[in-house]
Design a protein around this motif. Structure first.
Motif, mmCIF file in Angstrom:
data_model
loop_
_atom_site.group_PDB
_atom_site.id
_atom_site.type_symbol
_atom_site.label_atom_id
_atom_site.label_comp_id
_atom_site.label_asym_id
_atom_site.label_seq_id
_atom_site.Cartn_x
_atom_site.Cartn_y
_atom_site.Cartn_z
ATOM 1 N N THR A 151 36.592 -18.188 30.672
ATOM 2 C CA THR A 151 36.014 -19.483 30.965
ATOM 3 C C THR A 151 34.610 -19.767 30.621
ATOM 4 O O THR A 151 34.027 -20.596 29.953
ATOM 5 C CB THR A 151 36.364 -20.259 32.509
ATOM 6 O OG1 THR A 151 37.745 -20.006 32.683
ATOM 7 C CG2 THR A 151 35.698 -21.426 32.713
ATOM 8 N N ALA A 196 38.828 -24.480 28.075
ATOM 9 C CA ALA A 196 37.960 -24.174 29.269
ATOM 10 C C ALA A 196 38.479 -24.827 30.382
ATOM 11 O O ALA A 196 38.309 -24.312 31.561
ATOM 12 C CB ALA A 196 36.383 -24.358 28.799
ATOM 13 N N ASN A 227 39.579 -23.013 33.614
ATOM 14 C CA ASN A 227 38.944 -23.229 35.040
ATOM 15 C C ASN A 227 39.558 -23.558 36.036
ATOM 16 O O ASN A 227 39.518 -23.120 37.206
ATOM 17 C CB ASN A 227 37.715 -24.312 34.676
ATOM 18 C CG ASN A 227 36.393 -24.121 35.282
ATOM 19 O OD1 ASN A 227 36.309 -23.266 36.192
ATOM 20 N ND2 ASN A 227 35.521 -24.617 34.801
#
Length: 463
Positions: A319, A366, A370
């Motif tokens: 991430t 991402a 996340n």
């Protein structure tokens, strides 16, 4: 039905229901600043300028305060019914765009803030009922891969409504400099998005309630406390040492959330170069986001099976790397002031559909990593207080997002990039230390498990 089959069934059902719940919410977030700015241009007395950003800030503040109330609600309401209540409030927010004014708009954002925290906590709490520690990261990644297909749905809705109901604009008009939303287009768009929320309400109501063997919830049982005990538990969790260690990680999540949901999509609306060439650009942004989350799900699921505790360090460091790359590309391909106002300026690299899709793909990837990482971390921080842990995480995420939203009308893309990069690096540097502390605590708890009652771990953690 076998637990393995049941997990896959629940994962599919939760993913589809979340898809419909988020279809309206995501698109509304992408366009809210430009949408409200268009209403302000038509009637300045009805709604203030930059109400899109300020409304998001109010929403996040309400979400932070809701962190104290949501675990109390979950003490008496099952997670699936909490999701129904939260989705009803999502629908109210979208319906507020039918009649735009300051009072209704900001009140709906307060309601949305509570709904956001309620759904956030209830979603992860419900997910722990049908997931084991080994399958939690996988289930979370798959759910979000399905749910983020809402981006395909919202993009398709956007294209349909824009092509059928967008109002023609004079080439010499000032509103031609940005993506302007006429009153008819706004009502059609919000009407279709509102209908998706109604369907999500029905799906959430039919969630099964069975808990699988060795579920994460069985390791983190939700104790029924009195109102006074509940408030005290929430307050203690907010300042718990294990929560405080992960504050940089939560701050990073809050900044990233505000960037991909509002700040960057607003640049697509306010950049004259992009708005003139690609009136459907927000839909393409949604499609590229969806591609990123889908690819992430396809990658994370097999890696989670192959590597032990992949959801801790490996997933979060992936991430971090994707985030930093995204900020660099966004900074050089986005007009500097397009984050805050309509501008005809260019960027270091000419803004184009190609670069927008690259950034959107990375943001989607991402976001998925996340979210999956956050699920794993919060499920392990404080035994027996998972719902409180998710609320605490949401509190710190919301505080960060509200601050950045209040400041956004004054921040350029480069200023955003500096802030985002700094917090991301700090988060990366502190994350390994925090995880090691949690792992040592867990190892000690396992060693003492034979000699102590299961509740003792929480009693010691609270002291």
């Amino acid at each position: 039905m076998r637990d393995t089959t049941y997990q896959y069934l629940c994962t599919l059902l939760v993913g589809v229901a979340t898809l419909f719940r988020l279809t309206g919410w995501n698109m509304a977030n992408f366009i809210v600043e430009s949408l409200v700015h268009s209403a302000h241009v038509r009637d300045p007395a009805s709604i203030i300028n930059h109400a899109g950003y300020y409304g998001q800030a109010v929403k996040e503040i309400a979400g932070c305060l809701s962190a104290f109330a949501v675990p109390i609600v979950l003490n008496y309401v099952k997670p699936k019914w909490a999701l129904v209540i939260g989705t009803l409030q999502f629908g109210f927010y979208i319906a507020s765009f039918f009649y735009m004014n300051n009072y209704l708009y900001f009140f709906s954002n307060v309601m949305l803030g509570f709904a956001n925290t309620l759904c956030y906590t209830a979603f992860f709490t419900y997910q722990m009922q049908f997931s084991t520690r080994k399958t939690l990261a996988r289930n979370s990644a798959v759910i979000w891969s399905i749910a983020n297909c809402c981006l395909l749905a919202s993009g398709a809705i956007y294209i349909y409504v824009t092509s059928m109901h967008a109002e023609p604009v004079d080439e010499n008009s000032a509103i031609r400099k940005y993506r302007y939303y006429g009153e008819t287009e706004t009502k059609w768009l919000c009407g279709v998005l509102f209908s998706t929320c109604c369907f999500a309400i029905v799906l959430h109501a039919f969630f099964p309630s069975k808990e699988v063997e060795n579920s994460v919830m069985s390791e983190n049982p939700h104790a029924r406390l009195t109102l006074k005990q509940q408030v005290g538990a929430i307050a203690s969790v907010l300042v718990n040492p294990h929560i405080l260690m992960f504050i940089p990680r939560f701050l990073n999540h809050g900044l990233f959330f505000s960037f991909y949901m509002n700040v960057f999509p607003t640049t697509l609306q306010y950049s004259t170069i992009l708005a003139r060439k690609h009136p459907m650009l927000t839909a393409y942004y949604a499609f590229a986001l969806c591609a990123g989350t889908t690819v992430c799900g396809l990658i994370v699921a097999p890696l989670n099976r192959r590597f032990n505790d992949f959801g801790l360090r490996p997933l979060y460091y992936i991430t971090i790397g994707v985030q930093l790359l995204t900020y660099v590309i966004a900074t050089i391909t986005v007009p500097n002031w397009s984050t805050a106002r309509p501008t005809s300026d260019s960027a270091l690299v000419e803004p184009s559909l190609f670069w927008v899709c690259i950034v959107a793909f990375l943001l989607g990837f991402a976001d998925s990593t996340n979210t999956a990482s956050n699920t794993v971390i919060c499920s392990r921080l404080i035994h027996g207080r998972a719902s409180h842990t998710y609320s605490a995480a949401r509190f710190y995420i919301g505080v960060t997002a509200s601050i950045i939203f209040f400041c956004s009308p004054m921040l350029t893309m480069r200023a955003h990039a500096v802030i985002l990069t700094t917090v991301t690096v700090i988060s990366a540097l502190t994350f390994d230390f925090a995880v090691k502390r949690v792992e040592r605590r867990d190892a000690k708890t396992r060693d003492e498990h034979d000699d102590k009652a299961p509740t003792t771990a929480w009693e010691e953690e609270s002291q």
